[in-house]
Design a protein around this motif. Structure first.
Motif, mmCIF file in Angstrom:
data_model
loop_
_atom_site.group_PDB
_atom_site.id
_atom_site.type_symbol
_atom_site.label_atom_id
_atom_site.label_comp_id
_atom_site.label_asym_id
_atom_site.label_seq_id
_atom_site.Cartn_x
_atom_site.Cartn_y
_atom_site.Cartn_z
ATOM 1 N N ILE A 259 9.131 108.523 -21.609
ATOM 2 C CA ILE A 259 10.525 108.935 -21.354
ATOM 3 C C ILE A 259 10.678 110.436 -21.586
ATOM 4 C CG2 ILE A 259 12.904 108.701 -22.213
ATOM 5 C CD1 ILE A 259 12.181 105.666 -22.692
ATOM 6 N N LYS A 260 10.056 110.925 -22.641
ATOM 7 C CA LYS A 260 10.091 112.365 -22.953
ATOM 8 C C LYS A 260 9.495 113.173 -21.806
ATOM 9 C CE LYS A 260 9.029 113.014 -27.258
ATOM 10 N NZ LYS A 260 8.134 113.165 -28.440
ATOM 11 N N ASP A 261 8.476 112.590 -21.145
ATOM 12 C CA ASP A 261 7.810 113.283 -20.042
ATOM 13 C C ASP A 261 8.468 113.048 -18.686
ATOM 14 O OD1 ASP A 261 6.048 114.230 -21.920
ATOM 15 O OD2 ASP A 261 4.408 112.874 -21.391
ATOM 16 N N GLY A 262 9.630 112.355 -18.680
ATOM 17 C CA GLY A 262 10.401 112.241 -17.442
ATOM 18 C C GLY A 262 10.554 110.862 -16.841
ATOM 19 N N ALA A 263 9.988 109.830 -17.461
ATOM 20 C CA ALA A 263 10.132 108.476 -16.900
ATOM 21 C C ALA A 263 11.577 108.009 -16.999
ATOM 22 C CB ALA A 263 9.231 107.500 -17.645
ATOM 23 N N THR A 264 12.121 107.555 -15.879
ATOM 24 C CA THR A 264 13.490 107.021 -15.870
ATOM 25 C C THR A 264 13.519 105.557 -15.428
ATOM 26 O OG1 THR A 264 13.725 107.876 -13.620
ATOM 27 C CG2 THR A 264 14.606 109.251 -15.414
ATOM 28 N N HIS A 265 12.469 105.138 -14.722
ATOM 29 C CA HIS A 265 12.434 103.770 -14.186
ATOM 30 C C HIS A 265 11.091 103.114 -14.520
ATOM 31 C CE1 HIS A 265 12.563 100.426 -11.336
ATOM 32 N NE2 HIS A 265 13.872 100.614 -11.307
ATOM 33 N N PHE A 266 11.149 101.950 -15.167
ATOM 34 C CA PHE A 266 9.939 101.224 -15.557
ATOM 35 C C PHE A 266 9.824 99.939 -14.742
ATOM 36 C CE2 PHE A 266 10.752 104.015 -19.063
ATOM 37 C CZ PHE A 266 9.521 104.261 -19.667
ATOM 38 N N THR A 267 8.725 99.785 -14.024
ATOM 39 C CA THR A 267 8.481 98.571 -13.241
ATOM 40 C C THR A 267 7.340 97.797 -13.884
ATOM 41 O OG1 THR A 267 9.166 99.700 -11.210
ATOM 42 C CG2 THR A 267 7.923 97.652 -10.968
ATOM 43 N N GLU A 268 7.607 96.544 -14.263
ATOM 44 C CA GLU A 268 6.585 95.699 -14.870
ATOM 45 C C GLU A 268 5.803 94.988 -13.769
ATOM 46 O OE1 GLU A 268 6.062 92.509 -18.544
ATOM 47 O OE2 GLU A 268 8.054 93.263 -18.028
ATOM 48 N N VAL A 269 4.482 95.159 -13.800
ATOM 49 C CA VAL A 269 3.618 94.598 -12.758
ATOM 50 C C VAL A 269 2.778 93.486 -13.373
ATOM 51 C CG1 VAL A 269 1.936 95.115 -10.961
ATOM 52 C CG2 VAL A 269 3.470 96.922 -11.772
ATOM 53 N N GLY A 270 3.130 92.232 -13.056
ATOM 54 C CA GLY A 270 2.398 91.108 -13.616
ATOM 55 C C GLY A 270 3.330 90.001 -14.059
ATOM 56 N N PRO A 271 2.771 89.007 -14.751
ATOM 57 C CA PRO A 271 3.592 87.861 -15.161
ATOM 58 C C PRO A 271 4.595 88.221 -16.256
ATOM 59 C CG PRO A 271 1.382 87.697 -16.085
ATOM 60 C CD PRO A 271 1.360 88.858 -15.153
ATOM 61 N N GLY A 272 5.788 87.626 -16.169
ATOM 62 C CA GLY A 272 6.778 87.752 -17.240
ATOM 63 C C GLY A 272 7.592 89.041 -17.230
ATOM 64 N N LYS A 273 8.481 89.134 -18.217
ATOM 65 C CA LYS A 273 9.381 90.289 -18.338
ATOM 66 C C LYS A 273 9.418 90.833 -19.764
ATOM 67 C CE LYS A 273 12.508 88.780 -14.653
ATOM 68 N NZ LYS A 273 13.908 88.523 -14.277
ATOM 69 N N VAL A 274 8.392 90.511 -20.548
ATOM 70 C CA VAL A 274 8.380 90.895 -21.963
ATOM 71 C C VAL A 274 8.475 92.406 -22.138
ATOM 72 C CG1 VAL A 274 6.958 90.960 -24.056
ATOM 73 C CG2 VAL A 274 7.160 88.845 -22.758
ATOM 74 N N LEU A 275 7.693 93.150 -21.362
ATOM 75 C CA LEU A 275 7.667 94.608 -21.539
ATOM 76 C C LEU A 275 8.999 95.254 -21.158
ATOM 77 C CD1 LEU A 275 4.088 95.597 -20.323
ATOM 78 C CD2 LEU A 275 4.878 94.992 -22.614
ATOM 79 N N GLN A 276 9.678 94.681 -20.161
ATOM 80 C CA GLN A 276 11.001 95.231 -19.798
ATOM 81 C C GLN A 276 11.966 95.117 -20.973
ATOM 82 O OE1 GLN A 276 12.334 93.945 -15.700
ATOM 83 N NE2 GLN A 276 10.376 92.872 -15.799
ATOM 84 N N GLY A 277 11.901 93.980 -21.653
ATOM 85 C CA GLY A 277 12.746 93.777 -22.826
ATOM 86 C C GLY A 277 12.441 94.781 -23.926
ATOM 87 N N LEU A 278 11.151 95.044 -24.141
ATOM 88 C CA LEU A 278 10.765 96.007 -25.178
ATOM 89 C C LEU A 278 11.214 97.420 -24.812
ATOM 90 C CD1 LEU A 278 7.133 94.816 -26.093
ATOM 91 C CD2 LEU A 278 9.291 94.229 -27.214
ATOM 92 N N VAL A 279 11.059 97.779 -23.532
ATOM 93 C CA VAL A 279 11.492 99.116 -23.090
ATOM 94 C C VAL A 279 12.992 99.298 -23.352
ATOM 95 C CG1 VAL A 279 11.885 100.588 -21.061
ATOM 96 C CG2 VAL A 279 9.664 99.472 -21.391
ATOM 97 N N LYS A 280 13.774 98.287 -23.029
ATOM 98 C CA LYS A 280 15.233 98.350 -23.238
ATOM 99 C C LYS A 280 15.579 98.523 -24.723
ATOM 100 C CE LYS A 280 17.546 97.969 -19.317
ATOM 101 N NZ LYS A 280 18.425 99.098 -18.907
ATOM 102 N N LYS A 281 14.778 97.886 -25.597
ATOM 103 C CA LYS A 281 15.034 98.024 -27.035
ATOM 104 C C LYS A 281 14.615 99.401 -27.552
ATOM 105 C CE LYS A 281 14.848 93.104 -28.056
ATOM 106 N NZ LYS A 281 13.978 91.978 -28.427
#
Length: 293
Positions: A259-281
């Protein structure tokens, strides 16, 4: 900037990858190639196997890897990462997706990793536990007080940390952490103490295979579990990958640096949505999505 993130072990589910296989000739070709490389039909287990079948060490890690990597390949021109990262096993998926490793070498390393970890687990009774509701520093301090091997293993998001080590030491740490005010400190149903010094035999076993694999220049930086910063040098990537088995997964710090380096959008590639939840937290303002074809 677009960050693509790849999940690790635990994201598997019954029927995983079947939709990819049915929708894409490219996916069919890669799944068949995977069966040949592994020497058994992993597709049968992924598409038709039970949850128990998918828990087998020789299946779980290659299955999650294949789902992620084949999905990234099927996305074609729409797969345009500015940066990538993977959680534990997911780092191998990220390295294939960003061109560092070939599909074949990535799969062989993942299978070797799975078997090496299984062997290490058999050498000594060990486990992991999830700790919720405490500062990282408090968890680290408690682990340091306990006799025996117990360390912080997964920094998943603020207030969610996984510890790893000898069974007795982990159990004692859980009791002490509850006394310190942890909302939860509970043992996880895992085969052993991943990302701890107890994985040293697996690290040695995997190091030789990693050294002998070809590592190419990536198409975009990878934020590795060990270093947490953007890495593009193949030799540095290789070195970090060797140490990943015994070092903690610094997911919180990696996402913060992305995020510090400019990431604004995270796309999870693979099974599940666990990492999206962690990113939001980690950062509520970050946009997240699942890759779909």
């Amino acid at each position: 900037m677009n960050a693509y993130i790849f999940p690790g072990q635990g994201a598997q589910y019954q029927g995983m990858g079947k939709d990819l296989y049915e929708k894409s000739e490219k996916a069919q070709e890669l799944f068949k190639k995977a069966n040949d490389i592994l020497g058994y039909s992993i597709t049968d287990i992924m598409f038709e196997g039970s949850a128990e079948d998918l828990k087998q060490t020789k299946v779980t890690q290659p299955a999650v890897f294949l789902h992620s990597v084949i999905l990234s390949k099927v996305l074609g021109d729409s797969f345009k990462p500015d940066m990538v990262a993977g959680h534990s096993l997911g780092e191998f998926s990220a390295l294939v997706a960003n061109g560092v490793l070939s599909f074949e070498d990535g799969l062989k390393l993942v299978y070797k990793r799975a078997m090496a970890m299984q062997h290490a687990c058999e050498l000594e009774p060990s486990t992991m536990a999830a700790v919720l509701g405490l500062e990282d520093e408090m968890v680290e301090a408690v682990c340091a007080e306990v006799d025996g091997t117990v360390v912080a293993a997964n920094y998943n998001c603020p207030g969610q940390l996984v510890i790893s080590g000898e069974v007795k030491a982990v159990e004692e740490a859980c009791e002490k952490l509850k006394e310190k005010g942890a909302r939860r400190a509970m043992l996880l149903p895992v085969g052993g103490a991943f990302h701890s010094p107890l994985m040293e035999p697996a690290r040695k076993e995997l190091a030789e295979a990693i050294e002998n694999a070809t590592f190419n220049k990536p198409i975009c930086p990878v934020y590795q579990n060990v270093s947490t910063f953007a890495v593009t040098d193949p030799e540095e990537i290789k070195k970090n990958l060797v140490f990943q088995l015994t070092a903690p997964v610094k997911w919180t710090q990696s996402v913060q640096n992305m995020i510090k380096d400019g990431a604004t959008h995270f796309t999870e590639v693979g099974p599940g949505k666990v990492l999206q939840g962690l990113v939001k937290k980690i950062d509520r303002s970050a946009e997240t999505a699942s890759a779909t074809i």
